[in-house]
Design an enzyme around this catalytic site. Structure first.
Site, PDB file in Angstrom:
ATOM      1  N   GLU A  57       0.836  -1.212   0.000  1.00 40.83           N
ATOM      2  CA  GLU A  57       0.000   0.000   0.000  1.00 40.83           C
ATOM      3  C   GLU A  57       0.869   1.260   0.000  1.00 40.83           C
ATOM      4  OE1 GLU A  57      -3.611  -0.081   2.280  1.00 40.83           O
ATOM      5  OE2 GLU A  57      -3.769  -2.249   2.055  1.00 40.83           O
TER       6      GLU A  57
HETATM    7  N1  CAA Z   1      -5.511  12.713  -3.774  1.00 36.87           N
HETATM    8  C1  CAA Z   1      -6.054  13.258  -4.905  1.00 36.87           C
HETATM    9  N2  CAA Z   1      -5.337  13.440  -6.046  1.00 36.87           N
HETATM   10  C2  CAA Z   1      -4.042  13.062  -6.029  1.00 36.87           C
HETATM   11  C3  CAA Z   1      -3.431  12.482  -4.902  1.00 36.87           C
HETATM   12  C4  CAA Z   1      -4.212  12.327  -3.731  1.00 36.87           C
HETATM   13  N3  CAA Z   1      -3.723  11.802  -2.609  1.00 36.87           N
HETATM   14  N4  CAA Z   1      -2.151  12.203  -5.194  1.00 36.87           N
HETATM   15  C5  CAA Z   1      -1.953  12.588  -6.458  1.00 36.87           C
HETATM   16  N5  CAA Z   1      -3.101  13.086  -6.971  1.00 36.87           N
HETATM   17  C6  CAA Z   1      -3.315  13.669  -8.305  1.00 36.87           C
HETATM   18  C7  CAA Z   1      -2.374  14.838  -8.525  1.00 36.87           C
HETATM   19  O1  CAA Z   1      -2.926  16.038  -8.039  1.00 36.87           O
HETATM   20  C8  CAA Z   1      -2.205  14.821 -10.030  1.00 36.87           C
HETATM   21  O2  CAA Z   1      -3.332  15.456 -10.607  1.00 36.87           O
HETATM   22  P1  CAA Z   1      -3.142  16.571 -11.776  1.00 36.87           P
HETATM   23  O3  CAA Z   1      -2.392  15.863 -12.884  1.00 36.87           O
HETATM   24  O4  CAA Z   1      -4.544  16.924 -12.149  1.00 36.87           O
HETATM   25  O5  CAA Z   1      -2.350  17.685 -11.205  1.00 36.87           O
HETATM   26  C9  CAA Z   1      -2.285  13.340 -10.399  1.00 36.87           C
HETATM   27  O6  CAA Z   1      -2.969  12.699  -9.296  1.00 36.87           O
HETATM   28  C10 CAA Z   1      -0.916  12.723 -10.550  1.00 36.87           C
HETATM   29  O7  CAA Z   1      -0.228  12.935  -9.334  1.00 36.87           O
HETATM   30  P2  CAA Z   1       1.364  12.864  -9.209  1.00 36.87           P
HETATM   31  O8  CAA Z   1       1.999  13.661 -10.315  1.00 36.87           O
HETATM   32  O9  CAA Z   1       1.732  13.219  -7.811  1.00 36.87           O
HETATM   33  O10 CAA Z   1       1.645  11.330  -9.503  1.00 36.87           O
HETATM   34  P3  CAA Z   1       2.995  10.522  -9.460  1.00 36.87           P
HETATM   35  O11 CAA Z   1       3.077   9.700 -10.682  1.00 36.87           O
HETATM   36  O12 CAA Z   1       4.144  11.424  -9.114  1.00 36.87           O
HETATM   37  O13 CAA Z   1       2.731   9.466  -8.266  1.00 36.87           O
HETATM   38  C11 CAA Z   1       2.753   8.639  -6.041  1.00 36.87           C
HETATM   39  C12 CAA Z   1       2.471   9.821  -6.989  1.00 36.87           C
HETATM   40  C13 CAA Z   1       2.430   9.194  -4.648  1.00 36.87           C
HETATM   41  C14 CAA Z   1       4.177   8.191  -6.089  1.00 36.87           C
HETATM   42  C15 CAA Z   1       1.787   7.469  -6.393  1.00 36.87           C
HETATM   43  O14 CAA Z   1       2.178   6.869  -7.623  1.00 36.87           O
HETATM   44  C16 CAA Z   1       1.728   6.419  -5.323  1.00 36.87           C
HETATM   45  O15 CAA Z   1       1.027   6.599  -4.310  1.00 36.87           O
HETATM   46  N6  CAA Z   1       2.408   5.269  -5.502  1.00 36.87           N
HETATM   47  C17 CAA Z   1       2.265   4.124  -4.621  1.00 36.87           C
HETATM   48  C18 CAA Z   1       1.153   3.252  -5.107  1.00 36.87           C
HETATM   49  C19 CAA Z   1       0.666   2.282  -4.061  1.00 36.87           C
HETATM   50  O16 CAA Z   1       0.475   2.612  -2.904  1.00 36.87           O
HETATM   51  N7  CAA Z   1       0.411   1.049  -4.513  1.00 36.87           N
HETATM   52  C20 CAA Z   1      -0.136  -0.003  -3.694  1.00 36.87           C
HETATM   53  C21 CAA Z   1      -1.537  -0.350  -4.175  1.00 36.87           C
HETATM   54  S1  CAA Z   1      -2.237  -1.646  -3.248  1.00 36.87           S
HETATM   55  C22 CAA Z   1      -2.496  -2.906  -4.409  1.00 36.87           C
HETATM   56  O17 CAA Z   1      -2.700  -2.664  -5.573  1.00 36.87           O
HETATM   57  C23 CAA Z   1      -2.409  -4.310  -3.980  1.00 36.87           C
HETATM   58  C24 CAA Z   1      -3.079  -4.651  -2.688  1.00 36.87           C
HETATM   59  O18 CAA Z   1      -4.157  -5.235  -2.658  1.00 36.87           O
HETATM   60  C25 CAA Z   1      -2.346  -4.383  -1.431  1.00 36.87           C
END
Ligand code: CAA
Length: 383
Positions: free
Chosen positions: A366
């Site tokens: 996560e």
């Molecule tokens: N709330 C709302 N919007 C958000 C947000 C949030 N918390 N975080 C980002 N966004 C929006 C941004 O505002 C942006 O919007 P705009 O383009 O309109 O400005 C868009 O989303 C893209 O955001 P980023 O440029 O920040 O995206 P990024 O590519 O740099 O990634 C990251 C950000 C935080 C690294 C994200 O990729 C991330 O959280 N990665 C980890 C993923 C994760 O937790 N995976 C586990 C999933 S669980 C699973 O699948 C298996 C299971 O069952 C356990």
């Protein structure tokens, strides 16, 4: 559970906490230790837990749920995770899986998902792919429009509850030209939909009582009504859901911390070395002070993020801090518990080695703790 740790717990939740404790003492404590040594199958326990409604703690009263606050359900999850983190993850995973529907779904979808949950169902959140883990926006799954339908293709991996889920929310690209940020869309897909199958079952180091697998979408046809939220808003929905789920992930890790403290404390009270119980040894007591301090800090961070969520205030950074601190605290406390038990701690005769194995994933899934630090860093410093 120590109710002093949760001063705002409702009376209903206190009653439920006692029921959960009784249930877990009888059905979870020893059984999960045995299951951990084998393939982690606790289907019968999960069935009894869902019969008690433990998978439905977050369902609002107007949809037939218990009407607890998020604060209540977070506290009750710590109670479940105390007995076995894999058990806690399994029953609480509806928070993650139904998150996109709760946040962005329409009334019909909410009703459908809540009905499934109240009927004992558990969901799967299908975001991660082999080449898109931390970088969630690198996903390759697609959903192509075909008349009024969409055809979903792709393989999602490391999906909690993959093999046992009744419904899935899957994220797939509907417009590659816009990139994942604006080209990803979320779809609600129910178990049994043709083309949906379960791939590799993962054989994990810890939380072995939580089932994890690939979920394969091979020309899965769904109607447009399966779209959750708006087309192209899937990435944001995923991020908002993860914000919420990081609190519950964090509090599950706090359950491991508390169990590690309690197991180690029980041990030092009866273990005599150098002519006295270990509990009289100040060096050992200092270890407990550090475990206690980190556990309390992690718990309070989880509760602070929970209260912000309940008050409809921004909480992304606080949830990241909570999950990160709790994962680190669980690793710290479980490692210290093994150290305190010494050679016995390393053996499977005592449960602390399992706690240490269970704890590790909380620094990884996560969103790894490196990702949580990225989220916090961007919050504090800017991009
Ligand atoms: N709330 C709302 N919007 C958000 C947000 C949030 N918390 N975080 C980002 N966004 C929006 C941004 O505002 C942006 O919007 P705009 O383009 O309109 O400005 C868009 O989303 C893209 O955001 P980023 O440029 O920040 O995206 P990024 O590519 O740099 O990634 C990251 C950000 C935080 C690294 C994200 O990729 C991330 O959280 N990665 C980890 C993923 C994760 O937790 N995976 C586990 C999933 S669980 C699973 O699948 C298996 C299971 O069952 C356990």
């Amino acid at each position: 559970m120590n109710f002093n740790d949760y001063p705002r717990l409702s009376e209903d939740a206190k009653d439920l906490a006692k029921d959960i404790q009784d249930f877990c003492e009888k059905e979870v404590r020893q059984q999960t230790i045995e299951a951990d040594k084998k393939d982690g199958d606790i289907t019968e326990i999960i069935k009894k837990a869902t019969d008690m409604g433990l998978n439905a703690l977050d369902v609002p009263a107007e949809y037939g749920g218990p009407g607890l606050t998020k604060y209540d359900s977070v506290a009750l999850l710590e109670q479940m995770a105390y007995y076995d983190a894999g058990f806690g993850i399994t029953v609480s995973a509806n928070g993650l899986a139904s998150g996109p529907v709760v946040i962005g779904g329409n009334e019909e979808q909410k009703k459908r998902v809540y009905d499934i949950i109240l009927g004992g169902g558990i969901g799967g959140f299908c975001l991660t792919e082999r080449e898109a883990g931390c970088d969630a926006s690198a996903g390759q799954a697609t959903a192509e429009k075909d008349g009024d339908d969409y055809i979903i293709n792709g393989t999602k991996c490391f999906i909690t509850n993959g093999p046992i889920a009744s419904y899935y929310v899957v994220f797939a690209m509907t417009d590659k030209s816009k990139g994942a940020g604006h080209g990803y869309t979320a779809f609600l897909v129910e178990k049994g939909t043709p083309g949906l199958s379960i791939g590799k079952h993962e054989d994990k180091m810890g939380i072995r009582c939580s089932q994890t697998s690939e979920v394969i979408f091979d020309n899965v046809r769904v109607p447009s009504s399966a779209i959750v939220g708006e087309i192209g808003h899937g990435f944001k929905l995923a991020m908002q859901t993860l914000d919420m789920a990081r609190i519950t992930c964090g509090i599950t890790a706090v359950g491991i911390c508390q169990r590690a403290i309690d197991e180690a404390r029980d041990y030092i009270q009866q273990r005599v070395q150098f002519g006295a119980p270990l509990s009289k040894n100040e060096t050992i007591q200092f270890k407990f002070a550090d475990m206690y301090m980190r556990t309390q800090a992690a718990r309070q961070l989880c509760l602070h993020a929970t209260e912000l969520y309940m008050d409809h205030k921004p909480f992304s950074a606080e949830a990241a801090a909570a999950k990160c601190a709790a994962g680190d605290a669980a690793m710290y406390c479980s490692t210290e518990a093994v150290q305190i038990l010494g050679g016995y701690g390393y053996m499977r005769d005592y449960p602390v080695e399992k706690l240490m194995r269970d704890a590790k994933i909380f620094q990884i899934f996560e969103g790894t703790n490196e990702i949580q630090r990225l989220v916090m860093g961007r919050h504090v410093v800017g991009r």
